[in-house]
Design a protein around this motif. Sequence first.
Motif, short mmCIF file in Angstrom:
data_model
loop_
_atom_site.label_atom_id
_atom_site.label_comp_id
_atom_site.label_asym_id
_atom_site.label_seq_id
_atom_site.Cartn_x
_atom_site.Cartn_y
_atom_site.Cartn_z
N ASP A 118 0.80 -1.22 0.00
CA ASP A 118 0.00 0.00 0.00
C ASP A 118 0.84 1.28 0.00
O ASP A 118 0.30 2.36 -0.18
CB ASP A 118 -0.95 0.02 1.20
CG ASP A 118 -0.22 0.08 2.53
OD1 ASP A 118 0.78 -0.66 2.69
OD2 ASP A 118 -0.63 0.84 3.41
N ASN A 119 2.14 1.15 0.16
CA ASN A 119 3.01 2.33 0.21
C ASN A 119 3.49 2.66 -1.21
O ASN A 119 4.36 1.98 -1.75
CB ASN A 119 4.19 2.06 1.15
CG ASN A 119 5.06 3.27 1.34
OD1 ASN A 119 5.38 3.99 0.39
ND2 ASN A 119 5.46 3.50 2.57
N ARG A 120 2.91 3.71 -1.80
CA ARG A 120 3.23 4.08 -3.18
C ARG A 120 4.72 4.38 -3.37
O ARG A 120 5.30 4.04 -4.40
CB ARG A 120 2.42 5.30 -3.64
CG ARG A 120 0.95 5.05 -3.84
CD ARG A 120 0.56 3.92 -4.80
NE ARG A 120 1.24 3.89 -6.07
CZ ARG A 120 1.35 2.81 -6.84
NH1 ARG A 120 0.82 1.67 -6.48
NH2 ARG A 120 1.98 2.85 -8.00
N ALA A 121 5.34 4.98 -2.38
CA ALA A 121 6.77 5.29 -2.48
C ALA A 121 7.59 4.00 -2.57
O ALA A 121 8.53 3.91 -3.37
CB ALA A 121 7.22 6.14 -1.30
N ASP A 122 7.24 2.99 -1.77
CA ASP A 122 7.95 1.71 -1.82
C ASP A 122 7.73 1.01 -3.15
O ASP A 122 8.65 0.39 -3.71
CB ASP A 122 7.51 0.79 -0.68
CG ASP A 122 8.10 1.21 0.67
OD1 ASP A 122 8.99 2.08 0.69
OD2 ASP A 122 7.66 0.65 1.69
N VAL A 123 6.50 1.09 -3.67
CA VAL A 123 6.20 0.47 -4.96
C VAL A 123 7.02 1.14 -6.06
O VAL A 123 7.65 0.46 -6.88
CB VAL A 123 4.68 0.56 -5.27
CG1 VAL A 123 4.39 0.16 -6.71
CG2 VAL A 123 3.89 -0.31 -4.30
N GLU A 124 7.04 2.47 -6.07
CA GLU A 124 7.79 3.19 -7.10
C GLU A 124 9.29 2.93 -6.98
O GLU A 124 9.97 2.74 -7.99
CB GLU A 124 7.49 4.68 -7.00
CG GLU A 124 6.08 5.02 -7.45
CD GLU A 124 5.68 6.46 -7.19
OE1 GLU A 124 6.57 7.32 -6.96
OE2 GLU A 124 4.46 6.73 -7.22
N LEU A 125 9.80 2.90 -5.76
CA LEU A 125 11.22 2.62 -5.54
C LEU A 125 11.58 1.20 -6.01
O LEU A 125 12.61 1.00 -6.66
CB LEU A 125 11.58 2.79 -4.07
CG LEU A 125 13.05 2.66 -3.71
CD1 LEU A 125 13.87 3.75 -4.39
CD2 LEU A 125 13.23 2.73 -2.20
N THR A 126 10.72 0.25 -5.71
CA THR A 126 10.96 -1.13 -6.15
C THR A 126 10.94 -1.22 -7.67
O THR A 126 11.80 -1.87 -8.28
CB THR A 126 9.92 -2.08 -5.53
OG1 THR A 126 10.03 -2.00 -4.10
CG2 THR A 126 10.14 -3.52 -5.98
N HIS A 127 9.98 -0.56 -8.29
CA HIS A 127 9.91 -0.56 -9.74
C HIS A 127 11.17 0.05 -10.34
O HIS A 127 11.75 -0.50 -11.29
CB HIS A 127 8.66 0.17 -10.22
CG HIS A 127 8.44 0.04 -11.68
ND1 HIS A 127 8.01 1.07 -12.45
CD2 HIS A 127 8.60 -1.01 -12.53
CE1 HIS A 127 7.92 0.68 -13.71
NE2 HIS A 127 8.27 -0.58 -13.78
N SER A 186 1.39 -3.75 -9.74
CA SER A 186 1.23 -3.61 -8.30
C SER A 186 -0.23 -3.43 -7.94
O SER A 186 -1.03 -2.93 -8.75
CB SER A 186 2.05 -2.43 -7.77
OG SER A 186 1.54 -1.21 -8.26
N VAL A 187 -0.56 -3.86 -6.74
CA VAL A 187 -1.87 -3.64 -6.14
C VAL A 187 -1.63 -3.23 -4.69
O VAL A 187 -0.55 -3.47 -4.14
CB VAL A 187 -2.78 -4.89 -6.22
CG1 VAL A 187 -3.16 -5.20 -7.66
CG2 VAL A 187 -2.12 -6.09 -5.57
N SER A 188 -2.64 -2.62 -4.07
CA SER A 188 -2.41 -1.97 -2.78
C SER A 188 -2.74 -2.80 -1.54
O SER A 188 -2.47 -2.35 -0.43
CB SER A 188 -3.19 -0.65 -2.72
OG SER A 188 -4.57 -0.92 -2.86
N ASP A 189 -3.32 -3.98 -1.69
CA ASP A 189 -3.60 -4.81 -0.51
C ASP A 189 -3.94 -6.23 -0.93
O ASP A 189 -4.02 -6.53 -2.12
CB ASP A 189 -4.70 -4.21 0.36
CG ASP A 189 -6.02 -4.07 -0.35
OD1 ASP A 189 -6.49 -5.07 -0.96
OD2 ASP A 189 -6.61 -2.98 -0.31
N GLY A 190 -4.14 -7.08 0.05
CA GLY A 190 -4.40 -8.49 -0.22
C GLY A 190 -5.68 -8.75 -0.99
O GLY A 190 -5.73 -9.64 -1.85
N LEU A 191 -6.74 -8.01 -0.69
CA LEU A 191 -7.99 -8.20 -1.43
C LEU A 191 -7.81 -7.86 -2.90
O LEU A 191 -8.29 -8.58 -3.77
CB LEU A 191 -9.11 -7.37 -0.81
CG LEU A 191 -9.61 -7.84 0.56
CD1 LEU A 191 -10.68 -6.89 1.09
CD2 LEU A 191 -10.12 -9.26 0.51
#
Length: 153
Positions: free
Chosen positions: A17-26, A40-45
């Motif tokens: 759910d952390n957009r900064a972590d997603v962008e950094l990982t990408h 990416s998706v923001s949670d388990g559901l």
Amino acid sequence: MTIPKGDLPPLILMVDDNRADVELTHEALLELPVVPEFQSVSDGLAALEYLHQRGAHAGARRPDLILLDLNMPRMDGRATLEALKADEALCDIPVVVLTTSESERDVLDCYRKHCAAFLTKPVTVEELIGKLEAVCQLWLSGVAALPRRPVRH
């Protein structure tokens, strides 16, 4: 890392759910010798919706690897990991937990729920690139044998 000719590049699904972590990982994945596709998706559901190709994710491609955070709203990583490994259609996808937690309890719990690896999110971009390169080398390059499934588009 090599990919057989004619095959699609490996796909990584990040659940965080952390957009900064997603962008950094990408961004870190873009530094690898062979760049995997990234979703990416923001949670388990949302991850389960994606993986079962429901709603906005109809026709989504099956990922070759899942990066999973533990602390998220709605459905956290612990519950998501348990649901993935209990689902016959999804249980063979390697799930690498990538989290800020350093709790021994979390490590043990995730391995008991059959995660492929437990990684603590690193402090520097260089460390993140190194960890992702090691994960991709093992799980996406053919070093680890994985079951072959038909590619869904």
